[in-house]
Design a protein around this motif. Structure first.
Motif, mmCIF file in Angstrom:
data_model
loop_
_atom_site.group_PDB
_atom_site.id
_atom_site.type_symbol
_atom_site.label_atom_id
_atom_site.label_comp_id
_atom_site.label_asym_id
_atom_site.label_seq_id
_atom_site.Cartn_x
_atom_site.Cartn_y
_atom_site.Cartn_z
ATOM 1 N N ALA A 1 8.639 1.989 -6.464
ATOM 2 C CA ALA A 1 9.289 0.851 -6.808
ATOM 3 C C ALA A 1 10.015 0.317 -5.774
ATOM 4 C CB ALA A 1 10.431 1.142 -7.994
ATOM 5 N N MET A 2 10.626 1.121 -4.878
ATOM 6 C CA MET A 2 11.357 0.666 -3.468
ATOM 7 C C MET A 2 10.343 -0.178 -2.777
ATOM 8 S SD MET A 2 14.038 2.740 -1.351
ATOM 9 C CE MET A 2 12.675 4.112 -0.751
ATOM 10 N N PHE A 3 9.375 0.507 -2.398
ATOM 11 C CA PHE A 3 8.434 -0.181 -1.528
ATOM 12 C C PHE A 3 7.418 -1.338 -1.976
ATOM 13 C CE2 PHE A 3 9.939 3.528 0.878
ATOM 14 C CZ PHE A 3 10.256 2.885 1.952
ATOM 15 N N LEU A 4 7.242 -1.208 -3.247
ATOM 16 C CA LEU A 4 6.516 -2.336 -3.897
ATOM 17 C C LEU A 4 7.654 -3.380 -3.853
ATOM 18 C CD1 LEU A 4 4.338 -0.934 -7.072
ATOM 19 C CD2 LEU A 4 3.707 -1.765 -4.578
ATOM 20 N N GLY A 5 8.936 -3.205 -4.233
ATOM 21 C CA GLY A 5 9.689 -4.179 -4.134
ATOM 22 C C GLY A 5 10.106 -4.832 -2.626
ATOM 23 N N ILE A 6 10.009 -4.099 -1.718
ATOM 24 C CA ILE A 6 9.884 -4.502 -0.462
ATOM 25 C C ILE A 6 8.641 -5.821 -0.172
ATOM 26 C CG2 ILE A 6 9.642 -4.160 2.043
ATOM 27 C CD1 ILE A 6 11.082 -1.485 1.428
ATOM 28 N N SER A 7 7.414 -5.150 -0.760
ATOM 29 C CA SER A 7 6.353 -5.872 -0.651
ATOM 30 C C SER A 7 6.520 -7.474 -1.395
ATOM 31 C CB SER A 7 5.214 -5.410 -1.261
ATOM 32 O OG SER A 7 3.945 -6.081 -1.335
ATOM 33 N N SER B 1 0.948 -1.280 0.176
ATOM 34 C CA SER B 1 0.091 -0.042 -0.081
ATOM 35 C C SER B 1 0.857 1.342 -0.032
ATOM 36 C CB SER B 1 -0.886 0.020 1.022
ATOM 37 O OG SER B 1 -0.306 -0.252 2.264
ATOM 38 N N PHE B 2 2.101 1.219 0.598
ATOM 39 C CA PHE B 2 2.918 2.367 0.691
ATOM 40 C C PHE B 2 3.485 2.655 -0.692
ATOM 41 C CE2 PHE B 2 6.856 4.324 1.236
ATOM 42 C CZ PHE B 2 6.834 4.879 2.588
ATOM 43 N N GLY B 3 3.774 1.659 -1.431
ATOM 44 C CA GLY B 3 4.470 1.938 -2.677
ATOM 45 C C GLY B 3 3.477 2.188 -3.714
ATOM 46 N N ILE B 4 1.971 1.626 -3.647
ATOM 47 C CA ILE B 4 1.078 2.044 -4.630
ATOM 48 C C ILE B 4 0.686 3.583 -4.434
ATOM 49 C CG2 ILE B 4 -1.486 1.499 -5.041
ATOM 50 C CD1 ILE B 4 0.375 -0.381 -6.577
ATOM 51 N N MET B 5 0.717 3.905 -3.274
ATOM 52 C CA MET B 5 0.292 5.294 -3.104
ATOM 53 C C MET B 5 1.346 6.323 -3.373
ATOM 54 S SD MET B 5 -2.813 5.336 -2.442
ATOM 55 C CE MET B 5 -3.202 6.854 -1.935
ATOM 56 N N GLN B 6 2.548 5.772 -3.569
ATOM 57 C CA GLN B 6 3.697 6.959 -4.041
ATOM 58 C C GLN B 6 3.102 7.556 -5.300
ATOM 59 O OE1 GLN B 6 6.430 7.657 -2.312
ATOM 60 N NE2 GLN B 6 5.318 6.480 -0.916
ATOM 61 N N LEU B 7 2.408 6.953 -6.244
ATOM 62 C CA LEU B 7 2.016 7.583 -7.354
ATOM 63 C C LEU B 7 1.034 8.677 -7.345
ATOM 64 C CD1 LEU B 7 1.394 4.426 -9.584
ATOM 65 C CD2 LEU B 7 3.193 5.848 -9.931
ATOM 66 N N VAL B 8 0.088 8.666 -6.249
ATOM 67 C CA VAL B 8 -0.831 9.480 -5.920
ATOM 68 C C VAL B 8 -0.228 10.829 -5.167
ATOM 69 C CG1 VAL B 8 -3.005 9.861 -4.759
ATOM 70 C CG2 VAL B 8 -2.670 7.828 -5.867
ATOM 71 N N PHE B 9 0.568 10.381 -4.173
ATOM 72 C CA PHE B 9 1.359 11.424 -3.134
ATOM 73 C C PHE B 9 2.469 12.049 -4.047
ATOM 74 C CE2 PHE B 9 -0.451 8.706 0.193
ATOM 75 C CZ PHE B 9 -1.471 9.467 0.544
ATOM 76 N N VAL C 1 14.186 1.554 -11.962
ATOM 77 C CA VAL C 1 12.969 1.014 -11.197
ATOM 78 C C VAL C 1 13.304 -0.428 -10.713
ATOM 79 C CG1 VAL C 1 10.771 0.019 -11.501
ATOM 80 C CG2 VAL C 1 11.376 2.671 -12.206
ATOM 81 N N LEU C 2 13.901 -1.363 -11.472
ATOM 82 C CA LEU C 2 14.446 -2.701 -11.051
ATOM 83 C C LEU C 2 15.401 -2.699 -10.053
ATOM 84 C CD1 LEU C 2 14.552 -4.289 -14.935
ATOM 85 C CD2 LEU C 2 12.696 -4.603 -13.031
ATOM 86 N N TYR C 3 16.243 -1.617 -9.999
ATOM 87 C CA TYR C 3 17.250 -1.839 -9.097
ATOM 88 C C TYR C 3 16.783 -1.316 -7.619
ATOM 89 C CZ TYR C 3 21.648 -0.702 -6.463
ATOM 90 O OH TYR C 3 22.602 -0.820 -5.641
ATOM 91 N N ALA C 4 16.068 -0.143 -7.741
ATOM 92 C CA ALA C 4 15.146 0.268 -6.552
ATOM 93 C C ALA C 4 14.327 -0.721 -5.881
ATOM 94 C CB ALA C 4 14.395 1.542 -6.856
ATOM 95 N N ALA C 5 13.775 -1.646 -6.828
ATOM 96 C CA ALA C 5 12.908 -2.677 -6.067
ATOM 97 C C ALA C 5 13.709 -3.798 -5.253
ATOM 98 C CB ALA C 5 12.212 -3.276 -7.450
#
Length: 405
Positions: A342-348, A47-55, A214-218
């Motif tokens: 990308a970073m937090f969706l990668g964590i997820s 949820s943290f990662g998805i909402m980055q686009l919005v915020f 994006v791939l590295y940040a993930a």
């Protein structure tokens, strides 16, 4: 003002690392499997990662102050829901709310720094903020373990909710945004309309260097936070029989190293192509540490290697300098939000996949914890290879994203 903003990021750091210590007693009370535990930890970061686009867009359109003041109460609500959760589904809902509310916490700090500090101070100041926010991770080491033993994991969520209220009040009281140009190192930038801002975010994908980033940040930050925030406690408790407080003490040492590390890397950032070499090299070093834990069952290695990882973990900060130089000022908020997403969706993803690997491992005759750690190591190697082989950002001046007609 920056310190007030940092208070929300500090609480965000605490929320994302509670699973390492809170996971075992929570799993015992609610009868959670390894896969459910991994999914619960991953829900925050998803949820943290998805909402980055919005915020990322709302920061460019509405500003730092209004974005964080509107979002953070959702995290406080999530902590309350988690404290009262009767079962896994409600607990998962609480994590989603917490992740959503915490989503802009570091983003508002980085955008504030980019707008109010010179380019040469961006990485060092970001490193200092990341180090200060480590106090939140510190809170989820020995203090959290002791609190759970004295009371319960439910009371721990309640305390975090109260601290969240205090952080929100500090931001409301101290943070006052001025128009860019009056008190900013940047030239005045007109705030885009909402539709234009979302279109500009999609335009970032047209730049060839975005995919590798994006791939590295993930995986870069995911490796450390998945170890510290999810598997460190189970490794020490289940593999070696340490108590909750003893494992909390180890987590404390790991956290102290991770608090020092960003400030150090912020000071020694080499910039340019050398920065890229450092990013690739340190990701492979981190993968080696995780694989070492996967292949050995030595107590002293399972204590020492995470501490070393904590000392090296600040290398991920170098990505912020890379992003800062790779995109123009007008799109920087959106670029930072894309990177953070990308970073937090990668964590997820890493937490879910490592939990899945741990669940499937016994059927293949493998140790669950070793399977989880090896999966994390492999993901770090793949991310480093992607960053190495795919196009990278051009040198200055920054390339401007193509605009929509």
């Amino acid at each position: 003002m920056l310190l007030a903003l940092t208070s929300a990021f500090t609480l965000s750091q605490a929320f994302r690392t509670v699973a390492a210590i809170m996971g075992p007693p929570l799993a015992q009370e609610l009868a959670l499997s390894n896969q459910q535990l991994g999914l619960w930890a991953a829900a925050f970061h998803f949820s943290f990662g998805i909402m980055q686009l919005v915020f990322g867009v709302t920061i460019d359109v509405f500003g730092v102050r209004r974005t964080i003041l509107a979002a953070f109460p959702v995290a406080i609500l999530g902590a309350v829901v988690s404290a009262l959760a009767p079962g896994f589904q409600v607990l998962l809902l609480g994590q989603v709310l917490i992740g959503t509310g915490c989503s802009p916490a570091f983003l508002v700090c980085t955008v504030f720094i980019a707008r109010h500090f010179g380019p040469e101070r961006f990485t060092p100041t970001s490193g200092l903020i990341m180090s200060l926010s480590g106090l939140g991770v510190l809170l989820t080491a020995t203090p959290l373990a002791a609190m759970i033993e004295i009371s319960s994991w439910r009371w721990s969520f309640g305390v975090l909710a109260l601290l969240g209220i205090a952080a929100w009040l500090a931001i409301f009281w101290r943070v006052r945004e001025r128009s860019l140009g009056a008190h900013s190192v940047q030239a005045p930038i007109a705030r885009p309309q909402l539709k234009q801002a979302f279109g500009g975010l999609l335009d970032l994908f047209r730049l060839p260097h975005t995919a590798g980033l994006v791939l590295y940040a993930a995986v870069a930050y995911a490796g450390f936070i998945t170890l510290r925030g999810l598997w460190l406690g189970p490794v020490l408790i289940e593999r070696h029989g340490l108590t909750l407080v003893q494992s909390g003490n180890v987590a404390l040492l790991v956290t102290l190293g991770s608090m020092l590390s960003p400030a150090v890397f912020g000071r020694i950032d080499p910039g340019g192509e050398r920065r890229v070499h450092w990013l690739i090299g340190f990701s492979l070093a981190a993968a080696t540490l995780l694989m070492g834990m996967a292949l050995t069952h030595s107590l002293w290695l399972d204590v020492a290697l995470p501490i070393v990882y904590g000392l090296l973990s600040g290398y991920g900060l170098l990505q912020y300098g890379y992003v800062h130089g790779a995109y123009p000022a007008a799109a920087r908020g959106r670029a930072l939000s894309l990177f953070t997403m990308a970073m937090f969706l990668g964590i997820s993803l890493m937490q879910w996949l490592s939990g899945l690997a741990a669940t499937l491992a016994p059927a293949a005759g493998l140790d669950p914890l070793s399977a989880a750690l090896a999966t994390m190591s492999l993901m770090l190697v793949l991310g480093g290879l992607a960053f190495w082989k795919l196009p990278r950002a051009p040198g200055e001046p920054v390339q401007t994203p193509p605009t929509r007609q």
